[in-house]
Design an enzyme around this catalytic site. Structure first.
Site, PDB file in Angstrom:
ATOM      1  N   GLN A  62     -53.083-155.732  34.449  1.00 13.19           N
ATOM      2  CA  GLN A  62     -52.867-156.406  33.169  1.00 13.19           C
ATOM      3  C   GLN A  62     -53.636-155.668  32.062  1.00 13.19           C
ATOM      4  OE1 GLN A  62     -53.724-158.806  36.013  1.00 13.19           O
ATOM      5  NE2 GLN A  62     -51.577-158.367  36.361  1.00 13.19           N
ATOM      6  N   LYS A 102     -51.131-147.665  33.341  1.00 10.57           N
ATOM      7  CA  LYS A 102     -52.281-147.521  34.264  1.00 10.57           C
ATOM      8  C   LYS A 102     -51.878-146.787  35.544  1.00 10.57           C
ATOM      9  CE  LYS A 102     -52.726-151.997  33.991  1.00 10.57           C
ATOM     10  NZ  LYS A 102     -51.890-152.322  32.829  1.00 10.57           N
ATOM     11  N   ASP A 136     -49.215-153.045  30.942  1.00  5.94           N
ATOM     12  CA  ASP A 136     -48.143-152.043  30.932  1.00  5.94           C
ATOM     13  C   ASP A 136     -48.467-150.832  30.055  1.00  5.94           C
ATOM     14  OD1 ASP A 136     -46.734-153.798  32.557  1.00  5.94           O
ATOM     15  OD2 ASP A 136     -45.742-154.756  30.855  1.00  5.94           O
ATOM     16  N   GLY A 194     -47.172-154.502  37.705  1.00  5.27           N
ATOM     17  CA  GLY A 194     -46.165-153.517  38.087  1.00  5.27           C
ATOM     18  C   GLY A 194     -46.660-152.189  37.553  1.00  5.27           C
ATOM     19  N   HIS A 195     -47.194-151.357  38.433  1.00  4.41           N
ATOM     20  CA  HIS A 195     -47.777-150.077  38.008  1.00  4.41           C
ATOM     21  C   HIS A 195     -46.840-148.947  38.416  1.00  4.41           C
ATOM     22  CE1 HIS A 195     -52.119-151.874  37.899  1.00  4.41           C
ATOM     23  NE2 HIS A 195     -51.266-152.489  37.119  1.00  4.41           N
TER      24      HIS A 195
HETATM   25  P1  GDP Z   1     -48.890-150.202  33.959  1.00  2.23           P
HETATM   26  O1  GDP Z   1     -48.589-151.608  34.341  1.00  2.23           O
HETATM   27  O2  GDP Z   1     -50.034-150.111  32.995  1.00  2.23           O
HETATM   28  O3  GDP Z   1     -49.074-149.289  35.138  1.00  2.23           O
HETATM   29  O4  GDP Z   1     -47.619-149.688  33.157  1.00  2.23           O
HETATM   30  P2  GDP Z   1     -46.071-149.898  33.586  1.00  2.23           P
HETATM   31  O5  GDP Z   1     -45.779-149.020  34.728  1.00  2.23           O
HETATM   32  O6  GDP Z   1     -45.762-151.338  33.711  1.00  2.23           O
HETATM   33  O7  GDP Z   1     -45.348-149.431  32.268  1.00  2.23           O
HETATM   34  C1  GDP Z   1     -45.525-148.164  31.743  1.00  2.23           C
HETATM   35  C2  GDP Z   1     -44.156-147.470  31.673  1.00  2.23           C
HETATM   36  O8  GDP Z   1     -44.258-146.312  30.883  1.00  2.23           O
HETATM   37  C3  GDP Z   1     -43.663-146.998  33.028  1.00  2.23           C
HETATM   38  O9  GDP Z   1     -42.265-147.040  33.035  1.00  2.23           O
HETATM   39  C4  GDP Z   1     -44.152-145.546  33.077  1.00  2.23           C
HETATM   40  O10 GDP Z   1     -43.352-144.736  33.926  1.00  2.23           O
HETATM   41  C5  GDP Z   1     -44.000-145.136  31.647  1.00  2.23           C
HETATM   42  N1  GDP Z   1     -44.968-144.145  31.138  1.00  2.23           N
HETATM   43  C6  GDP Z   1     -46.285-144.020  31.403  1.00  2.23           C
HETATM   44  N2  GDP Z   1     -46.830-143.058  30.631  1.00  2.23           N
HETATM   45  C7  GDP Z   1     -45.832-142.572  29.860  1.00  2.23           C
HETATM   46  C8  GDP Z   1     -45.761-141.578  28.832  1.00  2.23           C
HETATM   47  O11 GDP Z   1     -46.736-140.965  28.430  1.00  2.23           O
HETATM   48  N3  GDP Z   1     -44.524-141.383  28.252  1.00  2.23           N
HETATM   49  C9  GDP Z   1     -43.418-142.064  28.642  1.00  2.23           C
HETATM   50  N4  GDP Z   1     -42.270-141.798  28.029  1.00  2.23           N
HETATM   51  N5  GDP Z   1     -43.460-143.010  29.599  1.00  2.23           N
HETATM   52  C10 GDP Z   1     -44.644-143.264  30.184  1.00  2.23           C
HETATM   53  P1  IMO Z   2     -49.620-154.776  34.604  1.00  2.00           P
HETATM   54  O1  IMO Z   2     -50.762-154.641  35.577  1.00  2.00           O
HETATM   55  C1  IMO Z   2     -47.848-157.117  31.395  1.00  2.00           C
HETATM   56  C2  IMO Z   2     -48.339-161.452  31.583  1.00  2.00           C
HETATM   57  C3  IMO Z   2     -47.100-162.309  31.796  1.00  2.00           C
HETATM   58  C4  IMO Z   2     -47.505-163.564  31.073  1.00  2.00           C
HETATM   59  C5  IMO Z   2     -48.986-163.682  31.386  1.00  2.00           C
HETATM   60  C6  IMO Z   2     -49.308-164.591  32.566  1.00  2.00           C
HETATM   61  O2  IMO Z   2     -48.337-154.222  35.082  1.00  2.00           O
HETATM   62  O3  IMO Z   2     -50.029-154.288  33.260  1.00  2.00           O
HETATM   63  P2  IMO Z   2     -49.047-164.394  35.202  1.00  2.00           P
HETATM   64  O4  IMO Z   2     -47.913-163.948  36.047  1.00  2.00           O
HETATM   65  O5  IMO Z   2     -50.284-163.563  35.347  1.00  2.00           O
HETATM   66  O6  IMO Z   2     -49.323-165.851  35.326  1.00  2.00           O
HETATM   67  O7  IMO Z   2     -48.525-164.187  33.681  1.00  2.00           O
HETATM   68  O8  IMO Z   2     -49.434-162.357  31.665  1.00  2.00           O
HETATM   69  N1  IMO Z   2     -48.566-160.408  32.600  1.00  2.00           N
HETATM   70  C7  IMO Z   2     -48.375-159.103  32.378  1.00  2.00           C
HETATM   71  N2  IMO Z   2     -47.896-158.461  31.298  1.00  2.00           N
HETATM   72  N3  IMO Z   2     -48.275-156.414  32.456  1.00  2.00           N
HETATM   73  C8  IMO Z   2     -48.790-157.036  33.527  1.00  2.00           C
HETATM   74  O9  IMO Z   2     -49.370-156.369  34.554  1.00  2.00           O
HETATM   75  C9  IMO Z   2     -48.816-158.457  33.547  1.00  2.00           C
HETATM   76  N4  IMO Z   2     -49.225-159.388  34.439  1.00  2.00           N
HETATM   77  C10 IMO Z   2     -49.080-160.579  33.845  1.00  2.00           C
HETATM   78  O10 IMO Z   2     -45.978-161.697  31.228  1.00  2.00           O
HETATM   79  O11 IMO Z   2     -47.374-163.390  29.688  1.00  2.00           O
HETATM   80 MG    MG Z   3     -46.947-152.898  34.388  1.00  2.00          MG
END
Ligand code: GDP
Ligand code: IMO
Ligand code: MG
Length: 420
Positions: free
Chosen positions: A222, A16, A13, A40-41
């Protein structure tokens, strides 16, 4: 042309999705190399937020090819839902997306097994997203999996029922109730949809594209600290999230890797169980969660929050061979007065530079305290006019890690990206 990799350096998270989307104009191909719908990207443009689980984050650019690599585990039901919610018509997406014939399928019973295993673990649960990731990779490694190319076999249904019967035998040992029929309907509808897409030996496709001079970005899921080998096992996911995972997850040679972009949040978050040395269980942690909207993009769970952890970041940089750092969510740190950064650990009272093997080790983070800034920086696009204390924060991280920070992200929108 060498292939660049973008991956998370923390616990996932990091942002990415946002940054892959922002970088996509510089590439011809975006290829996801591991993980599955546990990811969840999020990405944002024109005031609309999209969350992708299986589909690479270049999909909104009509002139880019997106590849789901062999290292991914794919749930057809999630795939269908995602394709339908994406926006562009399916006919258009058929041109933009190719799926590896070798990617393993997540079966409905994998999801049930995931839930049964977690239920059995009680307090020791991993905190899995319950998407069937662990059981699907288990079947892959034990050579009991079904793969994407199997869906075109005449006896696919038979194969499916054979695999499912094995899982049902295992489930008999667990006191766990479930409704398989409920999952199966959407799953088979997903298979029908997948049959329309290009299913190929994408290792050849990628090799040919790269030889033709096309620019390829490998997208991780991840983060490094959730890697099955180098994360805090067993509190990890079930794939190699590190740069080496791009080689096995796409079929590319280490000789053909260019940049390794490592992305990190300006602070830390973790969702699920496991060690988190800089976790803040106080009002500062609550403030980070609130300001950063730190709730899971896949499960909606609140993310645990804490200060930036340099020993963990340096570990991730080492394992990945990171060449450039991207710092995300810098805007969230505005208004904190002063900002702490963990620069080393004391483990059981002694100085230690390494991440301890033992998940139960008592880690006391040693903090440096840096002055904060108050300005709202979300509208800034020029590094030079960022608040001086934010620039000092960036430079501090560069000195600590020895790696340049070449992107500073200041908001969720693709435009809120400062390139240095
Ligand atoms: P990912 O799994 O690495 O793609 O990240 P996620 O989407 O799960 O979580 C990142 C969260 O931060 C999302 O809600 C994005 O919309 C948000 N986000 C990404 N970059 C920034 C930033 O520079 N500032 C803020 N405020 N939010 C951001
Ligand atoms: P992105 O790509 C954050 C965490 C789960 C749990 C562990 C194992 O959005 O960054 P799993 O479902 O793989 O068996 O869970 O890994 N986890 C993540 N945490 N971002 C993710 O993906 C994750 N995918 C799995 O919360 O601790
Ligand atoms: Mg994510």
């Amino acid at each position: 042309m060498k292939i660049d990799i973008l991956l998370g350096l923390q616990w996932g998270d990091e942002g990415k999705g946002k940054v892959v989307d922002a970088l996509s104009p510089n590439y011809d191909v975006i290829a996801r190399f591991q993980g599955g719908p546990n990811a969840g990207h999020s990405l944002e443009f024109n005031n609309i937020k999209h969350v992708l689980h299986l589909i690479p984050s270049g999909i909104f650019h009509s002139d880019k090819l997106n590849i789901i690599g062999n290292g991914v585990v794919l749930d057809p039901a999630v795939f269908k839902k995602e394709i339908e919610e994406l926006g562009p018509p399916v006919e258009e997406l058929l041109k933009r997306l190719v799926i590896s014939s070798r990617a393993n399928l997540i079966l409905p019973t994998h999801r049930i097994l995931d839930a049964a295993y977690e239920h059995q673990k009680g307090n020791l649960k991993i905190g899995s997203t319950l998407k069937g990731i662990g059981p699907a990779y288990t079947d892959k490694a034990s050579r009991n999996g079904l793969r994407v190319a199997d869906i075109i076999r005449n006896n696919f249904r038979e194969l499916y029922y054979e695999h499912t019967a094995n899982h049902l035998l295992i489930l008999k040992n667990y006191n766990f109730t479930f409704d398989l029929k409920e999952y199966e309907k959407g799953w088979f509808e997903g298979i029908e949809l997948m049959r329309k897409f290009r299913v190929e030996n994408t290792e050849y496709l990628l090799h040919n594209l790269s030889t033709d001079g096309k620019k390829i970005l490998a997208e991780g899921a991840q983060g490094t600290m959730l890697d099955v080998d180098f994360g805090s096992y067993p509190y990890v996911t079930s794939s190699n999230t590190i740069s080496a995972g791009a080689c096995t997850g796409l079929g590319i040679s280490p000789k053909n890797i260019g940049e390794v972009f490592g992305i990190f949040k300006a602070y830390c978050t973790r969702v699920g169980s496991g060690p988190f040395p800089t976790e803040l269980k106080d009002e500062t942690g609550e403030l980070l969660r609130k300001k950063g909207c730190e709730y899971g993009a896949t499960t909606g769970r609140p993310r645990r929050c804490g200060w930036l952890d340099i020993p963990a970041l340096k570990y991730a940089i080492m394992i990945n061979g990171t060449t450039k750092l991207f710092m995300m969510k810098s805007d969230i740190l505005s208004g904190f007065g002063s900002i702490k950064v963990c620069t080393s650990y004391k483990v059981d009272g002694r100085d230690q530079n390494e991440i301890p093997f033992d998940n139960n080790a008592e880690i006391d983070p040693v903090y440096a305290e840096l002055p904060g800034w108050d300005e709202d920086i979300t509208g800034i696009r020029d590094y030079d006019i960022l608040p001086e204390n934010l620039k000092k924060y960036v430079e501090f991280i560069e000195i600590q890690t020895g790696i340049p920070v070449s992107i500073v992200s200041v908001g969720p929108d693709r435009k809120a990206t400062i390139f240095r």
